[in-house]
Design an enzyme around this catalytic site. Structure first.
Site, short mmCIF file in Angstrom:
data_model
loop_
_atom_site.label_atom_id
_atom_site.label_comp_id
_atom_site.label_asym_id
_atom_site.label_seq_id
_atom_site.Cartn_x
_atom_site.Cartn_y
_atom_site.Cartn_z
N CYS A 86 27.05 -35.64 -25.34
CA CYS A 86 27.31 -37.06 -25.84
C CYS A 86 28.13 -36.79 -27.07
CB CYS A 86 25.83 -37.58 -26.32
SG CYS A 86 24.83 -37.82 -24.75
N ALA A 87 29.05 -35.96 -27.22
CA ALA A 87 30.23 -36.11 -28.14
C ALA A 87 31.44 -35.52 -27.54
CB ALA A 87 29.55 -35.00 -29.36
#
Ligand SMILES: Cc1ncc(COP(=O)(O)O)c(C=O)c1O
Length: 451
Positions: A380-381
């Protein structure tokens, strides 16, 4: 200018002698190669196991569970007291200032979306491209400046200062920054970033999802305006999170959710419509029935971690980080991902790629052949991972998509043996290869049991 590389003071105490007891510490899992081992949960950065103490506290309270705020009965009053005491405990845990508010939310994501919905008109937002999507994405209604990834804590401050100095006109502004990266584990210079924000008339919210489980977080010392974290990363996986900090923007904003609990008075108007007078204070943004068990569990975790001592916890975790780094230092195929350099202070979170291996394949082999649970992916980055992995990402091999990484993460409940087993497993896999064959099922790399 001197820039501290840690968001908080470095530990000076002796490491905690043993891990804190957590649920699942005796769970065994089958190995594809035969036999069973104790499960090594090394994915704390995603969700940490519940502290035994939190579980026991919740179990002791559960028979007394009752409706919060509206019930007249004994258990309702007891539950209401417990809920409001939990708010006070969290406020103390975060060392909040007088007048700060503590709101219970569902998670860090929810907390940051709540704050995003409360931004004053015309507010500009500044956020590093390196952030978790929960910090990167909620600001859709605002003018957002995405700051380039810095290569040191000092550069982070300089990049922010330049961006803030350039802004026109001089209206409300918010900086959103992580305390510890969920990818590299590196600590960000929160205090200095807060000072830079304030010097330019901006406010700052600290995403402490990865920091709060590992270090004491003082809103007052760090001089941040708000802080957000999640219970499930703080050993309290009962569906609650926290947003704490300044009351003014929150008090002036429309309620985050409209409904019971947030409304003081609702009337039927002569025009046939419905008029509503909203509550002030925390209730304004906590519509609906509160998650009293979630809040109570967070408060229990706050007490347990404070009593164990963050300096001792952090010192133990630093020793575990060293075990990983030293144990793999002579394995050139393993490349750790880092923005600030390999020796930068970090929490127990490390991401890496292995030359010649697909990360999903490697993670699947760690699980199936060694009983070790890590995470593979982009965590999620996505912008940060793409930057750290470089153009082509990692080497291919095995099953699954390429261009992702492996993350190992640990914390207060991790025994030394789990980390030692991880180091041994990585060395063996790199040296000897997997002992089993793997295939992709529903996008996941899994052992091929038909082989
Ligand atoms: C740095 C960081 N911020 C925010 C989040 C979002 O947390 P949650 O999924 O609990 O909302 C995470 C989750 O991994 C995180 O690591």
């Amino acid at each position: 200018m001197s820039v501290s590389t840690a968001a908080v003071d470095r530990p000076v105490r002796a490491p905690l002698a043993a891990p804190l007891p957590v649920l699942g510490r005796d769970v065994t899992v089958p190995l594809v190669t035969g036999g069973e081992v104790t499960y090594a949960a090394l994915d704390y950065a995603a969700s940490a196991p519940a502290l035994q103490r939190v579980w026991d506290d919740v179990a002791a309270y559960a028979p007394y569970y009752g409706s919060v705020h509206r019930g007249a009965g004994h258990l309702s009053r007891l539950s209401t007291d417990l809920f409001e005491n939990a708010r006070r405990t969290v406020g103390e845990f975060l060392d909040c200032r007088a007048g700060d508010q503590v709101l219970f939310t569902r998670s860090t994501t929810d907390s940051l979306n709540l704050l995003a919905a409360a931004l004053p008109d015309g507010c500009e937002v500044f956020v590093f491209e390196t952030e978790h999507h929960a910090s990167l994405l909620p600001w859709r209604g605002a003018r957002v400046t995405f700051l380039d990834a810095p290569d040191s804590p000092r550069t982070a401050v300089t990049v922010l200062e330049r961006a803030l100095a350039d802004r026109e006109p001089y209206g409300p502004a918010l900086v959103c920054v992580t305390g510890a990266s969920n990818v590299t584990g590196e600590l960000w210079p929160v205090r200095e970033l807060a000072a830079a924000a304030h010097a330019h008339g901006a406010r700052i919210v600290l995403d402490a999802a990865q920091l709060a489980p590992h270090h004491a977080v003082s809103v007052r010392d760090l001089e941040v305006d708000w802080v957000a974290f999640s219970g499930h990363k703080l050993y309290a996986p009962f569906g609650s999170g926290v947003l704490a900090g300044r009351a003014d923007w929150l008090g002036e904003a429309e309620p985050y959710l409209a409904g019971g609990g947030a409304s003081r008075r609702v009337t039927r108007g002569a025009d046939g419509g419905v008029g509503v007078e909203w509550h002030d204070g925390a209730a304004r943004h906590e519509a609906g029935s509160p998650n009293v068990i979630g809040a109570y569990a967070i408060a229990s975790a706050c007490r347990a971690l404070t009593e164990a001592g963050f300096e001792e916890l952090a010192a133990r975790e630093e020793a575990l980080v060293r075990t990983v780094r030293d144990g793999l230092a002579d394995v050139p195929e393993v490349r750790f991902l880092s923005l600030f350099g390999d020796d930068a202070p970090r929490v127990g979170v490390l991401s890496f790629v292995v030359e010649g291996w697909n990360s999903s394949h490697f993670a699947a082999a760690l699980s199936a052949e060694y009983g070790i649970g890590v995470r593979d992916g982009l965590f999620c980055a996505h912008p940060l991972l793409r930057r750290l992995l470089g153009g082509d990402g990692q080497a291919r091999g095995g099953c699954g998509a390429a261009d992702n990484a492996i993350r190992v993460s640990f914390g207060a409940g991790t025994p030394d043996e789990h980390v030692e087993r991880f180091v041994r497993a990585v060395r063996e896999l790199v040296r000897d290869g997997a002992r089993w064959s793997y295939r992709t099922v529903d996008g996941r790399c899994v052992p091929d049991v038909s082989a």
